[in-house]
Design an enzyme around this catalytic site. Structure first.
Site, PDB file in Angstrom:
ATOM      1  N   HIS A 138       0.868  -1.180   0.000  1.00 15.38           N
ATOM      2  CA  HIS A 138       0.000   0.000   0.000  1.00 15.38           C
ATOM      3  C   HIS A 138       0.902   1.225   0.000  1.00 15.38           C
ATOM      4  O   HIS A 138       2.008   1.196   0.551  1.00 15.38           O
ATOM      5  CB  HIS A 138      -0.928  -0.025   1.218  1.00 15.38           C
ATOM      6  CG  HIS A 138      -2.053  -1.006   1.053  1.00 15.38           C
ATOM      7  ND1 HIS A 138      -3.339  -0.611   0.776  1.00 15.38           N
ATOM      8  CD2 HIS A 138      -2.073  -2.346   1.068  1.00 15.38           C
ATOM      9  CE1 HIS A 138      -4.106  -1.682   0.644  1.00 15.38           C
ATOM     10  NE2 HIS A 138      -3.364  -2.762   0.825  1.00 15.38           N
TER      11      HIS A 138
ATOM     12  N   CYS B 144      -7.913  -1.831   3.914  1.00  9.11           N
ATOM     13  CA  CYS B 144      -8.604  -2.830   4.726  1.00  9.11           C
ATOM     14  C   CYS B 144      -9.549  -2.133   5.685  1.00  9.11           C
ATOM     15  O   CYS B 144      -9.128  -1.290   6.481  1.00  9.11           O
ATOM     16  CB  CYS B 144      -7.585  -3.654   5.509  1.00  9.11           C
ATOM     17  SG  CYS B 144      -8.356  -4.787   6.673  1.00  9.11           S
TER      18      CYS B 144
HETATM   19  N1  COA Z   1     -18.936 -16.385   3.360  1.00 11.34           N
HETATM   20  C1  COA Z   1     -20.222 -16.079   3.706  1.00 11.34           C
HETATM   21  N2  COA Z   1     -20.695 -16.184   4.956  1.00 11.34           N
HETATM   22  C2  COA Z   1     -19.842 -16.614   5.898  1.00 11.34           C
HETATM   23  C3  COA Z   1     -18.515 -16.944   5.618  1.00 11.34           C
HETATM   24  C4  COA Z   1     -18.072 -16.814   4.291  1.00 11.34           C
HETATM   25  N3  COA Z   1     -16.815 -17.098   3.931  1.00 11.34           N
HETATM   26  N4  COA Z   1     -17.918 -17.339   6.746  1.00 11.34           N
HETATM   27  C5  COA Z   1     -18.829 -17.271   7.715  1.00 11.34           C
HETATM   28  N5  COA Z   1     -20.012 -16.836   7.211  1.00 11.34           N
HETATM   29  C6  COA Z   1     -21.268 -16.580   7.902  1.00 11.34           C
HETATM   30  C7  COA Z   1     -21.699 -17.778   8.706  1.00 11.34           C
HETATM   31  O1  COA Z   1     -22.457 -18.647   7.892  1.00 11.34           O
HETATM   32  C8  COA Z   1     -22.538 -17.129   9.793  1.00 11.34           C
HETATM   33  O2  COA Z   1     -23.778 -16.745   9.248  1.00 11.34           O
HETATM   34  P1  COA Z   1     -25.103 -16.722  10.143  1.00 11.34           P
HETATM   35  O3  COA Z   1     -24.840 -15.757  11.250  1.00 11.34           O
HETATM   36  O4  COA Z   1     -26.120 -16.253   9.171  1.00 11.34           O
HETATM   37  O5  COA Z   1     -25.279 -18.132  10.601  1.00 11.34           O
HETATM   38  C9  COA Z   1     -21.767 -15.841  10.061  1.00 11.34           C
HETATM   39  O6  COA Z   1     -21.061 -15.557   8.866  1.00 11.34           O
HETATM   40  C10 COA Z   1     -20.816 -15.930  11.235  1.00 11.34           C
HETATM   41  O7  COA Z   1     -19.976 -17.039  11.046  1.00 11.34           O
HETATM   42  P2  COA Z   1     -18.714 -17.314  11.970  1.00 11.34           P
HETATM   43  O8  COA Z   1     -18.028 -18.514  11.463  1.00 11.34           O
HETATM   44  O9  COA Z   1     -19.147 -17.303  13.413  1.00 11.34           O
HETATM   45  O10 COA Z   1     -17.797 -16.098  11.626  1.00 11.34           O
HETATM   46  P3  COA Z   1     -17.400 -14.825  12.468  1.00 11.34           P
HETATM   47  O11 COA Z   1     -18.567 -14.008  12.830  1.00 11.34           O
HETATM   48  O12 COA Z   1     -16.452 -15.231  13.528  1.00 11.34           O
HETATM   49  O13 COA Z   1     -16.596 -14.018  11.329  1.00 11.34           O
HETATM   50  C11 COA Z   1     -15.378 -14.228   9.267  1.00 11.34           C
HETATM   51  C12 COA Z   1     -15.471 -14.605  10.729  1.00 11.34           C
HETATM   52  C13 COA Z   1     -14.021 -14.698   8.792  1.00 11.34           C
HETATM   53  C14 COA Z   1     -16.461 -14.928   8.485  1.00 11.34           C
HETATM   54  C15 COA Z   1     -15.544 -12.700   9.111  1.00 11.34           C
HETATM   55  O14 COA Z   1     -14.770 -12.054  10.075  1.00 11.34           O
HETATM   56  C16 COA Z   1     -15.133 -12.219   7.739  1.00 11.34           C
HETATM   57  O15 COA Z   1     -15.778 -12.526   6.745  1.00 11.34           O
HETATM   58  N6  COA Z   1     -14.068 -11.407   7.633  1.00 11.34           N
HETATM   59  C17 COA Z   1     -13.615 -10.895   6.358  1.00 11.34           C
HETATM   60  C18 COA Z   1     -12.521  -9.962   6.573  1.00 11.34           C
HETATM   61  C19 COA Z   1     -12.094  -9.288   5.300  1.00 11.34           C
HETATM   62  O16 COA Z   1     -12.577  -9.504   4.213  1.00 11.34           O
HETATM   63  N7  COA Z   1     -11.105  -8.399   5.476  1.00 11.34           N
HETATM   64  C20 COA Z   1     -10.561  -7.656   4.410  1.00 11.34           C
HETATM   65  C21 COA Z   1      -9.495  -8.363   3.688  1.00 11.34           C
HETATM   66  S1  COA Z   1      -7.962  -8.480   4.529  1.00 11.34           S
HETATM   67 ZN    ZN Z   2      -4.258  -4.686   0.755  1.00 12.42          ZN
END
Ligand code: COA
Ligand code: ZN
Length: 322
Positions: free
Chosen positions: A219, A250
């Site tokens: 970045h 991010c």
């Molecule tokens: N795609 C879609 N839905 C997802 C998923 C995925 N990859 N992973 C989890 N979920 C859904 C679950 O089905 C659940 O849904 P519900 O509440 O309707 O049952 C919900 O999300 C929570 O799931 P959980 O496993 O408990 O996840 P969490 O709440 O601990 O969150 C992540 C963890 C990883 C899913 C979430 O933090 C995330 O998506 N982060 C992305 C971060 C990102 O993109 N950052 C930028 C790039 S660096």
């Molecule tokens: Zn990046």
């Protein structure tokens, strides 16, 4: 992603440099207003038309965490797949891998942070839990024939914890190699990389995980993104991420700003005698389209100034000053 194993230091002039366009993922994810899916597809196709072939088209994450990318499946179904293209997406967990495989990606970029605090904020778990979850994730991807780049966020510093030791980055890289990753991508999530930290991280990985490919994702938060690319080239790295117009950031990191800009990177590499396969004019057109869709000025510089040998009409004052 799919970083090649050229380990000549420095990368010789004329070598092919792979640029992975991450604007549609890293760029769009931080945009507050929803970009219509049709426009996302149009931008990705314009980027392909410039000759770019590696495209991080979206991420398969929780739509509650990143609402902007909730349309991942529709985007993947709508984009061109030119010959030689490598379509990749970011995934945080097994569920993301299942969705990415279902949508027909060629590769995925998994994500874990090198700092505990950022990993917790980003994916709501510890580093070890993320890596343990990746065992099933990698097994699924292997069965599906999908390549994996092991992403390591905050690899050059963390906005919450400060210094990230290169040994910590190398340790995670080694875990990825043991899981079966052919390459790792070092993410400079908030632009803390410097030439010295880049050199240290690359050398630490080469010592800890010989043979593992390395890609670099910078970045430009502090203005030294392209200087870090030059250090990467000096260290033999041939794979770089960049974002059209310099979009990016991010949403789960304080002070995040744009990636290094793809047009600026292509300009630098083409002018330095490297082979990017990208037509700069067509790429500038894609950046202009992106700017128009987002409705605000983007940080890219070459999209404003044009190629080096752009000629101005001496009868006009625009561009002819100073
Ligand atoms: N795609 C879609 N839905 C997802 C998923 C995925 N990859 N992973 C989890 N979920 C859904 C679950 O089905 C659940 O849904 P519900 O509440 O309707 O049952 C919900 O999300 C929570 O799931 P959980 O496993 O408990 O996840 P969490 O709440 O601990 O969150 C992540 C963890 C990883 C899913 C979430 O933090 C995330 O998506 N982060 C992305 C971060 C990102 O993109 N950052 C930028 C790039 S660096
Ligand atoms: Zn990046």
């Amino acid at each position: 992603m799919a970083a090649t194993a050229i380990n000549k230091h420095p990368v010789p002039e004329g070598a092919r440099i792979t640029i992975c366009e991450v604007g549609p993922r890293d760029g769009f994810q931080i945009e507050a207003s929803f970009i219509p899916t049709k426009k996302k597809i149009e931008i990705i196709n314009a980027l392909f038309a410039s000759g770019l072939r590696h495209m991080q088209a979206t991420s398969f994450v929780s739509p509650r965490a990143v609402p902007q990318l909730a349309d991942a499946e529709t985007v993947l179904a709508g984009i061109d797949r030119p010959e030689g293209s490598m379509i990749t997406a970011l995934i945080p967990n097994l569920r993301g891998a299942e969705r990415a495989v279902g949508a027909g990606v060629d590769a995925v970029h998994t994500v874990v942070s090198a700092s505990e605090t950022h990993n917790l904020k980003n994916v709501n778990r510890s580093i070890d839990t993320s890596l343990m979850d990746f065992e099933a994730t990698f097994a699924l991807l292997d069965r599906a024939g999908v390549a994996v780049e092991g992403g390591i966020a905050t690899a050059f510093g963390c906005p919450f914890e400060g210094v990230v030791p290169p040994e910590q980055v190398a340790r995670i890289a080694r875990r990825y190699q043991d899981l079966g990753a052919a390459s790792v991508g070092l993410g400079d999530t908030t632009g803390m990389a410097t030439p010295a930290t880049v050199r240290a991280a690359v050398q630490a990985i080469r010592a800890e995980a010989p043979g593992l490919g390395i890609g670099l994702h910078f970045h430009n938060t502090r203005g030294v993104g392209l200087a870090c690319v030059m250090t990467g080239l000096a260290e033999g790295v041939t794979h770089y991420d960049a974002s059209v117009g310099g979009l990016g950031g991010c949403p789960f990191a304080a002070g995040a700003t744009g990636n290094i800009c793809t047009e600026d990177l292509v300009y630098l590499l083409n002018e330095s005698g490297y082979d990017t396969g990208v037509d700069l004019d067509a790429l500038i057109a894609a950046a202009m389209l992106t700017q128009e869709v987002l409705g605000r000025d983007l940080p890219g510089q070459v999209m404003k100034s044009g190629p080096r040998l752009r000629r101005f009409d001496p009868g006009l004052t625009e561009g002819a000053t100073g």
